[in-house]
Design a protein around this motif. Sequence first.
Motif, mmCIF file in Angstrom:
data_model
loop_
_atom_site.group_PDB
_atom_site.id
_atom_site.type_symbol
_atom_site.label_atom_id
_atom_site.label_comp_id
_atom_site.label_asym_id
_atom_site.label_seq_id
_atom_site.Cartn_x
_atom_site.Cartn_y
_atom_site.Cartn_z
ATOM 1 N N LYS A 149 0.836 -1.209 0.000
ATOM 2 C CA LYS A 149 0.000 0.000 0.000
ATOM 3 C C LYS A 149 0.869 1.257 0.000
ATOM 4 O O LYS A 149 0.663 2.184 -0.771
ATOM 5 C CB LYS A 149 -0.872 0.001 1.256
ATOM 6 C CG LYS A 149 -2.344 -0.191 0.971
ATOM 7 C CD LYS A 149 -3.082 -0.092 2.288
ATOM 8 C CE LYS A 149 -4.539 -0.394 2.143
ATOM 9 N NZ LYS A 149 -5.140 -0.716 3.433
ATOM 10 N N LYS A 150 1.874 1.197 0.880
ATOM 11 C CA LYS A 150 2.748 2.363 1.019
ATOM 12 C C LYS A 150 3.476 2.636 -0.302
ATOM 13 O O LYS A 150 3.628 3.778 -0.717
ATOM 14 C CB LYS A 150 3.757 2.098 2.133
ATOM 15 C CG LYS A 150 3.885 3.263 3.074
ATOM 16 C CD LYS A 150 4.388 2.882 4.421
ATOM 17 C CE LYS A 150 5.871 2.844 4.607
ATOM 18 N NZ LYS A 150 6.230 2.065 5.788
ATOM 19 N N ARG A 151 3.911 1.563 -0.933
ATOM 20 C CA ARG A 151 4.646 1.727 -2.186
ATOM 21 C C ARG A 151 3.734 2.302 -3.266
ATOM 22 O O ARG A 151 4.162 3.111 -4.083
ATOM 23 C CB ARG A 151 5.248 0.395 -2.678
ATOM 24 C CG ARG A 151 6.308 -0.237 -1.802
ATOM 25 C CD ARG A 151 7.199 0.719 -1.080
ATOM 26 N NE ARG A 151 7.987 1.585 -1.941
ATOM 27 C CZ ARG A 151 8.582 2.701 -1.531
ATOM 28 N NH1 ARG A 151 8.472 3.101 -0.273
ATOM 29 N NH2 ARG A 151 9.283 3.426 -2.377
ATOM 30 N N ILE A 152 2.469 1.853 -3.247
ATOM 31 C CA ILE A 152 1.540 2.393 -4.246
ATOM 32 C C ILE A 152 1.378 3.902 -4.043
ATOM 33 O O ILE A 152 1.488 4.689 -4.992
ATOM 34 C CB ILE A 152 0.171 1.688 -4.157
ATOM 35 C CG1 ILE A 152 0.323 0.219 -4.556
ATOM 36 C CG2 ILE A 152 -0.841 2.366 -5.071
ATOM 37 C CD1 ILE A 152 -0.920 -0.600 -4.378
ATOM 38 N N GLU A 153 1.189 4.294 -2.778
ATOM 39 C CA GLU A 153 1.075 5.724 -2.471
ATOM 40 C C GLU A 153 2.294 6.461 -2.978
ATOM 41 O O GLU A 153 2.198 7.519 -3.611
ATOM 42 C CB GLU A 153 0.955 5.939 -0.947
ATOM 43 C CG GLU A 153 -0.325 5.398 -0.325
ATOM 44 C CD GLU A 153 -1.558 6.097 -0.857
ATOM 45 O OE1 GLU A 153 -1.430 7.264 -1.289
ATOM 46 O OE2 GLU A 153 -2.633 5.462 -0.867
ATOM 47 N N ASP A 154 3.431 5.873 -2.703
ATOM 48 C CA ASP A 154 4.692 6.497 -3.082
ATOM 49 C C ASP A 154 4.775 6.664 -4.599
ATOM 50 O O ASP A 154 5.170 7.711 -5.104
ATOM 51 C CB ASP A 154 5.847 5.627 -2.566
ATOM 52 C CG ASP A 154 7.157 6.381 -2.624
ATOM 53 O OD1 ASP A 154 7.217 7.478 -2.040
ATOM 54 O OD2 ASP A 154 8.096 5.872 -3.275
ATOM 55 N N LEU A 155 4.358 5.617 -5.311
ATOM 56 C CA LEU A 155 4.430 5.666 -6.773
ATOM 57 C C LEU A 155 3.439 6.684 -7.330
ATOM 58 O O LEU A 155 3.702 7.335 -8.347
ATOM 59 C CB LEU A 155 4.148 4.283 -7.367
ATOM 60 C CG LEU A 155 5.307 3.294 -7.211
ATOM 61 C CD1 LEU A 155 4.859 1.901 -7.612
ATOM 62 C CD2 LEU A 155 6.510 3.724 -8.036
ATOM 63 N N ILE A 156 2.311 6.847 -6.638
ATOM 64 C CA ILE A 156 1.369 7.881 -7.080
ATOM 65 C C ILE A 156 1.988 9.258 -6.894
ATOM 66 O O ILE A 156 1.942 10.120 -7.775
ATOM 67 C CB ILE A 156 0.044 7.763 -6.299
ATOM 68 C CG1 ILE A 156 -0.686 6.500 -6.747
ATOM 69 C CG2 ILE A 156 -0.847 8.993 -6.524
ATOM 70 C CD1 ILE A 156 -1.917 6.187 -5.942
ATOM 71 N N ALA A 157 2.665 9.408 -5.730
ATOM 72 C CA ALA A 157 3.322 10.692 -5.466
ATOM 73 C C ALA A 157 4.400 10.980 -6.510
ATOM 74 O O ALA A 157 4.603 12.118 -6.922
ATOM 75 C CB ALA A 157 3.924 10.673 -4.066
ATOM 76 N N ARG A 158 5.062 9.909 -6.950
ATOM 77 C CA ARG A 158 6.123 10.125 -7.938
ATOM 78 C C ARG A 158 5.585 10.105 -9.373
ATOM 79 O O ARG A 158 6.351 10.048 -10.331
ATOM 80 C CB ARG A 158 7.180 9.031 -7.768
ATOM 81 C CG ARG A 158 8.045 9.262 -6.521
ATOM 82 C CD ARG A 158 9.236 8.362 -6.510
ATOM 83 N NE ARG A 158 8.885 7.021 -6.060
ATOM 84 C CZ ARG A 158 9.602 5.945 -6.327
ATOM 85 N NH1 ARG A 158 10.680 6.046 -7.056
ATOM 86 N NH2 ARG A 158 9.229 4.770 -5.881
ATOM 87 N N GLU A 159 4.262 10.048 -9.473
ATOM 88 C CA GLU A 159 3.561 10.145 -10.758
ATOM 89 C C GLU A 159 3.866 9.001 -11.718
ATOM 90 O O GLU A 159 3.960 9.180 -12.919
ATOM 91 C CB GLU A 159 3.824 11.496 -11.429
ATOM 92 C CG GLU A 159 3.267 12.639 -10.591
ATOM 93 C CD GLU A 159 3.257 13.955 -11.344
ATOM 94 O OE1 GLU A 159 4.117 14.116 -12.240
ATOM 95 O OE2 GLU A 159 2.408 14.805 -11.043
ATOM 96 N N TYR A 160 4.011 7.824 -11.125
ATOM 97 C CA TYR A 160 4.037 6.643 -11.982
ATOM 98 C C TYR A 160 2.610 6.150 -12.199
ATOM 99 O O TYR A 160 2.274 5.612 -13.224
ATOM 100 C CB TYR A 160 4.851 5.514 -11.331
ATOM 101 C CG TYR A 160 6.341 5.663 -11.503
ATOM 102 C CD1 TYR A 160 6.958 5.199 -12.670
ATOM 103 C CD2 TYR A 160 7.129 6.237 -10.516
ATOM 104 C CE1 TYR A 160 8.327 5.342 -12.828
ATOM 105 C CE2 TYR A 160 8.487 6.372 -10.664
ATOM 106 C CZ TYR A 160 9.093 5.924 -11.824
ATOM 107 O OH TYR A 160 10.436 6.044 -11.977
#
Lengths: 227, 839
Positions: free
Chosen positions: B811-822
Amino acid sequence: MKLDLTTSKALQGSLISAESGVYSDLLIKCGTDEYYVHKILLCTRSPFFAKACDGPFKVATPLTTACPDDDPEAVSAMICYLYRGCYPRVEADAERPQLKRLGDTWNIETYGEETISLQDEYLCLHAKVYAIAEKYQVSGLKEMALRNFSFLVPRTISPHNFAEASEIAYTMTIDSDRGLRDLVVDVLFSKSQFLEDEALKKLLKRLPDLTYDYVMYQHRKQEEKIE
Amino acid sequence: MISGRGGAGARAGRIRPPRRIVRPNGPGENADFEACWNMLKEALRDIHNKNCSRLSFEELYRAAYKIVLKKKGEALYDCVKEFEEQWFAEHVIPKIEVLVTKSLINIGVDRTSATSVNERRQTGEKFLKGLRDTWEDHNMSMNMTADILMYLDRGYTQLESQRVPIFATTIALFRDHILRSCLNSNSRAMVIDILISVILDQVNMEREGDVIDRNLIRSCSRMLSCLYETEEENENDKLYLTVFEPRFLDNSKVFYSAECERLLRESDAGAWLRHTQQRLNEEVDRCGTTIELETLPKVTRTIDQELIVTHLSEFLALDGSGLKWMIDNDKIDDLSILYRLISRVDVKKTALRDILQRRVVELGIEIENVLKNTDFSTAQGDGEEGGEGEKAKALNPVAQQTAAAIKWVDDVLHLKDKFDNLWAQCFQNDLILQSALTKSFSDFINMFARSSEYVSLFIDDNLKRGIKGKTEAEVDVVLEKAIILIRYLQDRDLFQTYYQRHLARRLLHGKSESSDVEKQIISRMKQEMGQQFTSKFEGMFRDLGTSAELTTNYRNHIRSVGDGSKTIDLHINVLTTNYWPPEVMGRTTQIGEGSRVTCTYPPEVTRLQASFEQFYLTDRNGRKLTWIGTTGSADVKCTFPAIPGKSGLLARERRYEINVPTFAMVVLLLFNDLEEGASLSFEQIQDKTSISTSDLMRTLTAIAVAPKSRVLLKDPLTKSVKAKDKFSFNAAFQSKTIRIKAPIINAVSKVEDTTERKSTEEKNNQTRAHIVDAAIVRIMKSRKELSHSQLVSEVLAQLSSRFRPEVSLVKKRIEDLIAREYLERPDEDGSPSLYRYVA
């Protein structure tokens, strides 16, 4: 699968020599005729003989079974059939060609030289064999007799023979057995000149079943015509 | 009479012309019928009186034939039926009536009545015998009747749709007039009910251990099989099936249900198993000899239900004999029976499977607990001795940890052996149970936090010491064990980290017993876990190979360009950064003192380094070499002067060759320039060498504390090195051997303490984060759009061969990837948990 000639001959040979009575284990008496036969041949093809020889009932010694009521011609034909696969019995001195194979049947081709009038004489025999085959439930014989009968009956020229055969068909087989009866009615209809014959007139008087069948048949034909 | 074409007379001799028929019958058909029927009637009477041997079958057959031919079949049929009914009433029923006594009727009503078992059996048998005899007479008579009336069936019955064969009609008399009638005025029970009660009573007697007349009962059950509900004689309407069997099954059900209750009250699970097994065999026997075989599946189903299913869980849970007890005591026989019984009732063997699984996990946790307790006691003992001499004693807990690891692995393997054994011997290699057991093993192994580390330690220990002097086959067994355990591990990346660390140590310090075995185990891991898993390990081996070559080449190079002056013999290992664990490569920043590789090398070493770097880079452009002092070692020749006034060894000058860590060599070289008797303080040494505090402490421990290689004297003489300690050359050093090896006191200990493990895990989690990122991006790139739950499950599936990430991590990684606009969350209605890949 068809038997090859040698095998067929060998089998036929052993059956013919058996017919002479060697190793026989059963005697069949019929009138003055006596037949020394083999249970293995009779009992395997007729439940009547199986029960007679094997059941819990009295078995006379020497093994004898009598057929006092049966027609000697028919009995002879039946036994001939069991050993040779065909009937009637052809005398041993006959010069005419022997049946080539097991299962070749008595037909106009084999006995073609005989006039149709001689064959005519056999019409009654076939009817009697048919009846005895039914009585003793001999497998295959009834069908063969019916084949022969159905071949001859349309060709018959003698109202007398026809009348005799018809009488056998209507007295020696049961009502529901239509094999011979239908043929008889059919031929009688197509050869209506036979009705002129005295023998047939008497027969029709004596056999209400035949008369009834004939009338109904005529009626059906008329209906068909109208349609 | 015969008219042919010429020569008819001659031909007529060949084929006999048929004779004229005699008209078979004249008038008086009725008289004929009477005559024939009278004859048949006499015959029937004779048959009943067993006088049939005087009867001629042909005559009788012909009589019946004649009647049928004369269309009197119906009359004959009715006459026969009437005759038989009359005969039955006069001669058969009275015989049975006598048998139906009051005591007999009571058998059906009440089993516990005052009559003794023996009396009951005798009354019952008498009745059964009478009934059987009557039946057999009747059956035989009717068969013979049917024989002589053969043509009646053929020529009449078969053609009449409302008529059934004469045999069916007459045999049914027995059913209607005996079985279905009530032949005692005191009771309303039908004979068939009494019959069945008696049979069941006898069967129960046999179940209770009495001997009964099985043939008698079989005759009676045969009778019921021969009779049908109706004259149509439909196979499914056999009285046996419609009346007897249901009651038999009911009776069995009651019997076995009571028996099971009793067993549960009075016996243990083992007895229950054996008893049930025996009951099953008995019923097989009974159906084969006493009643009909077609009942077998039904009655065994009753047993399955009553004796097995109903109280299965209670029996399995019994203390001191239940399944747990059987497992713990390796009751092979009991378990085999149990497996067979459970297989009968449940293809999934749920009950067995659940308890097995629970027991595996329990035993697994027990292993862990035993381990913890052992650790606790030894750690206490350690604490007492500890205090000042921490470093010297530091080896002890390490060794203990290794021992603990080995004990744990051994125990686990032992447990596995035990269950494998049960599986093969008792559970017929059942696949469902195998996967259940595997899952349980994997569960408890992964519940144990240190499993990855311990497995790696187990291999480490075996490769260092364990396989010494073992045959190839024995080594193979060890390897196989290791692989079995690795298979169970879920966090394989963690294991990879540990294994990398242990392998690095073995390789760099030359502690591995056999490089063949090393390679073998790696190739096995490769088979199990794939190329990716072992690529680093293989890289390490490759590095060492090329390094050996490099060393030779360099040596040749120096010899050819050298001026013959004294050189330092250099043995070099060039390690590729990615293959080796970060601790070895000095990439750790955990202690917070900057890179540990820093060190001010003495000039002669610096020259050597420069020379090698030049040699190395001639062929390889753009590489960067970093010197790692922590992992190397040096052979130093030391000369100790003769000490005046001493005898023995000390009186002579002594030369020793000491193998010390690289840093120790650097430190020792400082003392070369020092005056005799002078000393250097800890801080002075650190100033001159700029080795980090912790490394320097370890280094000095090796050469100033360790008893066999104490070439420096420390002031004060304690067992641990502290700041402000002073060091001086130990001129009085002596040793029995010329070559001495200073112990390596390494930061990378074999077993981690709590903080270290935490940091290992943290690092591991960081690595995992990257792997999860990569997996998410890979999935989204191919799928473009995916819901949250789908994405999570795909990620878990993709990574399952390496480790099992926490869902929260994903979950955390998904959030992170959204923040990094992947990724993005499309703002569409009704799809709140949808992700879209941003190209």
